[in-house]
Design an enzyme around this catalytic site. Structure first.
Site, PDB file in Angstrom:
ATOM      1  N   MET A 172     -12.040   4.280  -0.931  1.00  0.00           N
ATOM      2  CA  MET A 172     -12.930   4.617   0.399  1.00  0.00           C
ATOM      3  C   MET A 172     -13.473   5.935   0.426  1.00  0.00           C
ATOM      4  O   MET A 172     -13.256   6.964   0.673  1.00  0.00           O
ATOM      5  CB  MET A 172     -11.980   4.737   1.441  1.00  0.00           C
ATOM      6  CG  MET A 172     -11.362   3.250   1.930  1.00  0.00           C
ATOM      7  SD  MET A 172      -9.745   3.250   2.793  1.00  0.00           S
ATOM      8  CE  MET A 172      -8.573   3.336   1.480  1.00  0.00           C
ATOM      9  N   MET A 195     -11.472  -5.847   5.363  1.00  0.00           N
ATOM     10  CA  MET A 195     -10.555  -4.817   6.008  1.00  0.00           C
ATOM     11  C   MET A 195     -10.454  -5.421   7.728  1.00  0.00           C
ATOM     12  O   MET A 195     -11.179  -6.006   8.260  1.00  0.00           O
ATOM     13  CB  MET A 195     -11.469  -3.427   6.132  1.00  0.00           C
ATOM     14  CG  MET A 195     -11.641  -2.671   5.048  1.00  0.00           C
ATOM     15  SD  MET A 195     -10.074  -2.264   4.264  1.00  0.00           S
ATOM     16  CE  MET A 195      -9.016  -1.297   5.413  1.00  0.00           C
ATOM     17  N   ASP A 229      -6.637  -6.371   4.247  1.00  0.00           N
ATOM     18  CA  ASP A 229      -5.963  -4.938   4.358  1.00  0.00           C
ATOM     19  C   ASP A 229      -6.078  -4.513   5.746  1.00  0.00           C
ATOM     20  O   ASP A 229      -7.134  -4.258   6.298  1.00  0.00           O
ATOM     21  CB  ASP A 229      -6.772  -4.284   3.225  1.00  0.00           C
ATOM     22  CG  ASP A 229      -6.256  -2.667   3.075  1.00  0.00           C
ATOM     23  OD1 ASP A 229      -5.108  -2.577   3.651  1.00  0.00           O
ATOM     24  OD2 ASP A 229      -6.788  -2.025   2.446  1.00  0.00           O
ATOM     25  N   HIS A 283      -1.164  -1.273  -4.440  1.00  0.00           N
ATOM     26  CA  HIS A 283      -2.443  -0.877  -3.717  1.00  0.00           C
ATOM     27  C   HIS A 283      -2.450   0.490  -3.367  1.00  0.00           C
ATOM     28  O   HIS A 283      -1.695   0.985  -2.885  1.00  0.00           O
ATOM     29  CB  HIS A 283      -2.487  -1.854  -2.521  1.00  0.00           C
ATOM     30  CG  HIS A 283      -3.756  -1.807  -1.819  1.00  0.00           C
ATOM     31  ND1 HIS A 283      -4.963  -2.518  -2.109  1.00  0.00           N
ATOM     32  CD2 HIS A 283      -3.983  -0.970  -0.710  1.00  0.00           C
ATOM     33  CE1 HIS A 283      -5.805  -1.901  -1.193  1.00  0.00           C
ATOM     34  NE2 HIS A 283      -5.593  -1.015  -0.262  1.00  0.00           N
ATOM     35  N   SER A 293       0.984  -1.244   0.013  1.00  0.00           N
ATOM     36  CA  SER A 293      -0.060   0.052   0.022  1.00  0.00           C
ATOM     37  C   SER A 293       0.835   1.188   0.025  1.00  0.00           C
ATOM     38  O   SER A 293       1.602   1.493   1.009  1.00  0.00           O
ATOM     39  CB  SER A 293      -0.927   0.083   1.139  1.00  0.00           C
ATOM     40  OG  SER A 293      -1.489   1.486   1.300  1.00  0.00           O
ATOM     41  N   HIS A 327      -8.273   0.835  -4.095  1.00  0.00           N
ATOM     42  CA  HIS A 327      -9.122   0.721  -3.025  1.00  0.00           C
ATOM     43  C   HIS A 327      -9.687   2.056  -2.823  1.00  0.00           C
ATOM     44  O   HIS A 327      -9.210   3.061  -2.171  1.00  0.00           O
ATOM     45  CB  HIS A 327      -8.470   0.169  -1.853  1.00  0.00           C
ATOM     46  CG  HIS A 327      -9.166  -0.105  -0.641  1.00  0.00           C
ATOM     47  ND1 HIS A 327      -8.794  -0.193   0.754  1.00  0.00           N
ATOM     48  CD2 HIS A 327     -10.458   0.026  -0.266  1.00  0.00           C
ATOM     49  CE1 HIS A 327      -9.679  -0.264   1.450  1.00  0.00           C
ATOM     50  NE2 HIS A 327     -10.616  -0.053   1.100  1.00  0.00           N
ATOM     51  N   ASP A 381      -4.647   3.649  -2.029  1.00  0.00           N
ATOM     52  CA  ASP A 381      -5.876   3.804  -1.065  1.00  0.00           C
ATOM     53  C   ASP A 381      -6.336   5.265  -1.366  1.00  0.00           C
ATOM     54  O   ASP A 381      -5.681   6.305  -1.085  1.00  0.00           O
ATOM     55  CB  ASP A 381      -5.370   3.819   0.139  1.00  0.00           C
ATOM     56  CG  ASP A 381      -5.168   2.432   0.479  1.00  0.00           C
ATOM     57  OD1 ASP A 381      -6.015   1.555   0.572  1.00  0.00           O
ATOM     58  OD2 ASP A 381      -4.068   2.128   1.017  1.00  0.00           O
ATOM     59  N   MET A 426      -9.021   8.154  -0.534  1.00  0.00           N
ATOM     60  CA  MET A 426     -10.061   8.318   0.536  1.00  0.00           C
ATOM     61  C   MET A 426     -10.499   9.967   0.114  1.00  0.00           C
ATOM     62  O   MET A 426      -9.846  10.790  -0.100  1.00  0.00           O
ATOM     63  CB  MET A 426      -9.271   8.459   2.013  1.00  0.00           C
ATOM     64  CG  MET A 426      -8.265   7.192   2.267  1.00  0.00           C
ATOM     65  SD  MET A 426      -7.518   7.268   3.706  1.00  0.00           S
ATOM     66  CE  MET A 426      -6.682   5.826   3.601  1.00  0.00           C
TER      67      MET A 426
HETATM   68  C1  DX5 Z   1      -6.130   1.725   5.323  1.00  0.00           C
HETATM   69  C2  DX5 Z   1      -5.973   1.413   3.932  1.00  0.00           C
HETATM   70  C3  DX5 Z   1      -4.854   0.546   4.101  1.00  0.00           C
HETATM   71  C4  DX5 Z   1      -3.669   0.749   4.802  1.00  0.00           C
HETATM   72  C5  DX5 Z   1      -2.651  -0.270   5.169  1.00  0.00           C
HETATM   73  O1  DX5 Z   1      -7.535   2.454   5.370  1.00  0.00           O
HETATM   74  O2  DX5 Z   1      -6.910   0.805   3.237  1.00  0.00           O
HETATM   75  O3  DX5 Z   1      -4.444   0.012   2.619  1.00  0.00           O
HETATM   76  O4  DX5 Z   1      -2.516   1.540   4.004  1.00  0.00           O
HETATM   77  O5  DX5 Z   1      -1.855   0.179   5.821  1.00  0.00           O
HETATM   78  P1  DX5 Z   1      -0.953  -0.792   6.984  1.00  0.00           P
HETATM   79  O6  DX5 Z   1      -0.415  -2.019   6.282  1.00  0.00           O
HETATM   80  O7  DX5 Z   1       0.071   0.249   7.561  1.00  0.00           O
HETATM   81  O8  DX5 Z   1      -1.984  -1.084   8.111  1.00  0.00           O
HETATM   82 ZN    ZN Z   2      -6.422  -0.436   1.360  1.00  0.00          ZN
END
Ligand code: DX5
Ligand code: ZN
Length: 215
Positions: free
Chosen positions: A67, A136, A174, A32, A7, A65, A34, A36
């Site tokens: 969010m 998650m 994740d 990956h 990620s 991903h 993320d 948001m």
């Molecule tokens: C959290 C993200 C994850 C995050 C994971 O909302 O979806 O992908 O980056 O990070 P670690 O591996 O540090 O928990």
């Molecule tokens: Zn993620």
């Protein structure tokens, strides 16, 4: 051998080219990414222009991903930016079936993510349509949180169902994945591990990825 999906949320944003070079040279399978929106989750990360730029630096599949609320509004834009997989949240999609069909019609692999409080069973009527279920294992929004142990029960239940139905759906996990808990997570039935902090904050990320591949 699990799929490893680093990620980039935990990467050094000032050195994204170096981080891509490292991932390209490593045994990492997917990027990956993320996204948001500050509404579905209480944080804002990065979006379309950053992903489009990263696309120029790698040939590995982009596992995006989302969010965000109303992901259907942006699905085509994420395809254009270079997403290969697009994962939306169950909790953000009152018309989930439509979102899944849209993603597939755009030529991407379709994923659905579920929060820690959401039972895997809610996906039973779309499971056969999905390429990926993202469980998650922390509450979404931030990297560096602790793995929620109850997730193991969910992974097991989903894996059992997928095997029963002889589906090819990938179970991706994740949040809070470490070298210490990766074996038990894979043992429970996960196919793909997302790892942010564990990889990017390590002294030798390539070695960590190598060891995670051996799990
Ligand atoms: C959290 C993200 C994850 C995050 C994971 O909302 O979806 O992908 O980056 O990070 P670690 O591996 O540090 O928990
Ligand atoms: Zn993620």
């Amino acid at each position: 051998m699990p799929i490893i999906a680093p990620s980039l949320l935990a990467s050094n944003f000032l050195r994204l080219q170096d981080e891509c070079d490292m991932l390209n040279a490593s045994e990492a399978d997917w990027y990956h990414l993320d996204v948001m929106d500050g509404r579905f989750v209480p944080n804002i990360s990065f979006g379309l222009p950053v992903i489009a730029k990263l696309r120029e630096a790698s040939q590995k599949p982009f596992d995006v991903h989302l969010m965000i609320e109303e992901p259907g509004k942006y699905a085509a834009d994420f395809k254009l930016a270079g997403a290969d997989h697009l994962t939306v949240h169950y909790e953000a999609c009152p018309h989930l079936h439509r979102n899944i069909q849209q993603i597939k019609n755009l030529g991407m692999k379709a994923g659905v993510a579920i929060n820690p409080h959401t039972p895997v069973q809610v996906l039973q009527d779309v499971l056969a349509d999905l390429d990926i279920v993202l469980i998650m294992t922390v509450n979404p929004g931030f990297g560096g949180q602790d793995f929620i142990p109850h997730s193991l029960v969910k992974i097991q239940a989903l894996r059992q169902r997928i095997d029963q139905l002889k589906l090819n759906t990938i179970i991706e996990v994740d949040g809070g994945i470490t070298e210490a808990n990766a074996p038990v997570v894979v043992q429970a039935g996960a196919h793909a591990l997302v790892t942010g902090t564990t990889i990017f904050k390590a002294a030798d990320p390539i070695q960590v990825i190598h060891r995670l591949k051996q799990v």
